[in-house]
Design an enzyme around this catalytic site. Structure first.
Site, short mmCIF file in Angstrom:
data_model
loop_
_atom_site.label_atom_id
_atom_site.label_comp_id
_atom_site.label_asym_id
_atom_site.label_seq_id
_atom_site.Cartn_x
_atom_site.Cartn_y
_atom_site.Cartn_z
N ASP A 105 0.85 -1.20 0.00
CA ASP A 105 0.00 0.00 0.00
C ASP A 105 0.88 1.24 0.00
O ASP A 105 1.74 1.39 0.88
CB ASP A 105 -0.90 0.00 1.24
CG ASP A 105 -1.76 1.26 1.32
OD1 ASP A 105 -2.68 1.39 0.52
OD2 ASP A 105 -1.47 2.12 2.18
N ASP A 163 -3.44 2.41 -5.71
CA ASP A 163 -2.32 2.54 -4.78
C ASP A 163 -2.10 1.30 -3.91
O ASP A 163 -1.37 1.34 -2.93
CB ASP A 163 -2.51 3.76 -3.88
CG ASP A 163 -3.77 3.65 -3.02
OD1 ASP A 163 -4.60 2.77 -3.28
OD2 ASP A 163 -3.91 4.47 -2.09
N GLU A 164 -2.72 0.19 -4.29
CA GLU A 164 -2.60 -1.02 -3.48
C GLU A 164 -2.59 -2.25 -4.38
O GLU A 164 -3.35 -2.33 -5.35
CB GLU A 164 -3.76 -1.10 -2.49
CG GLU A 164 -3.56 -2.09 -1.36
CD GLU A 164 -4.60 -1.92 -0.26
OE1 GLU A 164 -4.94 -2.92 0.39
OE2 GLU A 164 -5.08 -0.77 -0.06
#
Length: 416
Positions: free
Chosen positions: A15, A114-115
């Site tokens: 993350d 974003d992960e």
């Protein structure tokens, strides 16, 4: 719990810390972890949402990603920047390319911009154990992009995700095996667990379940009876068990429908909303035509302004599947005039096309030249594909009530 019968994998959940804010800080030559910075959807609107707050801003002022622009502190050191979604997507793509240095594409499962989950099975001889690999990836991302990330390591995707949320965001890297579940996860409140929202939290609290440790020994049959399949999933997750595939091509399920909606920037009157509905129908039908599909069920949803509240969502089915914009538009307007209360301002509109058929399965009509009508849509699609989404529009889209031109400047509802 006998964990010996369940598969063990080496899964990382990565993350990016305050990703949007970190990208903007790096662009300004600032330290993402120390700078006070907020990414705002639209700085011209005081009520615009804060899409990302830097870790320092969160720590100093308690700001979050659901705060509003007008709530930001009047700090001279605070940097306020508009969102640049294209930049975030580009950086996210480049980070994924970096991961290709460690694993093949089939071992990477993006969860959001974003992960990402990464399965690192069998890489010990080349890169070291899974903790060493996580440390190397974390270092590489910081060196190449200036962005700090948190990494959870687990025997499956669920454990990697949850240990990342609960522990890695504070420690940088955290690991959880099956044997660590009772110590590392059971003390956590249920709302801290991935997949448990506010409504489920309240339902569990009514049953006396506050922590994951109280959920694990709960009777499985009662959970299944109360929550169905979700109750069974909650039970197994409480024990850290997740049988989701950790490697392979993660293909989207079969398309069940096409939908498009918008939260309007101002209240729309009855006389204006037809423009918005037409623009939305145009986009939905374009997407259907792209994959040679047509639908028989058309739905219109309307939400009224905050002053009155409420709204409606209604659908109807037609005899012959369609992907023609004007066909869908006329049905939507029929639903609007039938169910609209006649006085309220409108703040949100969405339309959907479901009950899909392939174009080959669509029956021709003896009383209407449908082929000509559909060909017009395909020709307009081809022009837009070659020259851009606003290269050919209906004249009504250029009015103040039109939404297509403004939305063409955005990605995910925010300016590119």
């Amino acid at each position: 719990m006998d964990y010996s019968v369940y598969p063990r994998n080496d899964v990382l959940c990565i993350d990016m810390r305050s990703f949007y804010a970190s990208v903007e800080a790096v662009k300004l030559g600032l330290d993402p972890m120390e700078t006070l910075l907020a990414v705002v959807g639209d700085p011209n609107r005081s009520g615009s949402i804060v899409l990302a707050a830097s870790p320092a801003l969160k720590k100093k002022y308690g700001m979050s990603n659901v705060s509003r622009y007008f709530e930001l502190p009047k700090d001279p050191d605070l940097h306020i920047v508009p969102a640049h979604m294209a930049d975030y997507l580009e950086v996210s793509t480049e980070i994924t390319k970096l991961l290709y240095q460690y694993v093949p594409k089939e071992a990477i499962h993006p969860y959001s911009v974003d992960e990402v989950w990464v399965t690192v099975n069998g890489l010990q001889r080349r890169f070291g154990n899974r903790l060493t690999i996580a440390q190397r990836i974390k270092h590489d991302i910081l060196e190449c992009f200036g962005i700090t990330c948190s990494i959870g390591i687990g025997d499956n995707k669920f454990l990697a995700k949850v240990v990342m949320d609960i522990h890695a965001k504070k420690q940088g890297i955290a690991e959880c095996t099956y044997e660590d579940v009772q110590q590392k996860l059971w003390p956590a409140p249920v709302e801290a667990i991935w997949g448990i929202g506010s409504r489920m939290k309240k339902n569990l609290e009514r049953m006396g379940i506050i922590t994951l440790g109280q959920l694990a020994p709960f009777d499985l049959q009662r959970l299944r009876k109360r929550f169905g399949v979700m109750g069974e999933q909650l039970y197994w997750h409480a024990w850290g068990i997740d049988l989701s595939p950790v490697i392979g091509n993660f293909v989207k399920t079969k398309q069940k429908g096409f939908g498009h909606g918008i939260a309007l920037l101002r209240d729309y009157a009855k006389e204006e909303v037809h423009v918005c509905i037409l623009d939305l129908c145009e986009e939905v039908c374009r997407r259907a035509r792209t994959v040679q599909m047509a639908g028989k069920t058309i739905q219109l949803g309307i939400s009224y302004s905050k002053e009155t509240g409420g709204g409606f969502s209604r659908s109807t089915s037609i005899s012959i599947p369609t992907n023609a914009t004007m066909d869908m538009y006329h049905v939507c307007m029929g639903l609007f005039f039938r169910f609209y209360d006649g006085r309220s301002s409108i703040r949100r509109v969405y339309v959907t096309l479901t009950n899909l058929y392939t174009k080959q399965d669509t029956q021709l009509s003896l009383f209407e030249n449908r082929t000509k009508k559909e060909d017009i849509g395909y020709i307009m699609d081809a022009i837009r594909a070659k020259y851009g989404p606003t290269s050919i529009l209906r004249a009504i889209s250029y009015t103040d009530a039109g939404i297509t031109i403004e939305r063409s400047k955005k990605i995910g509802g925010h300016y590119a």
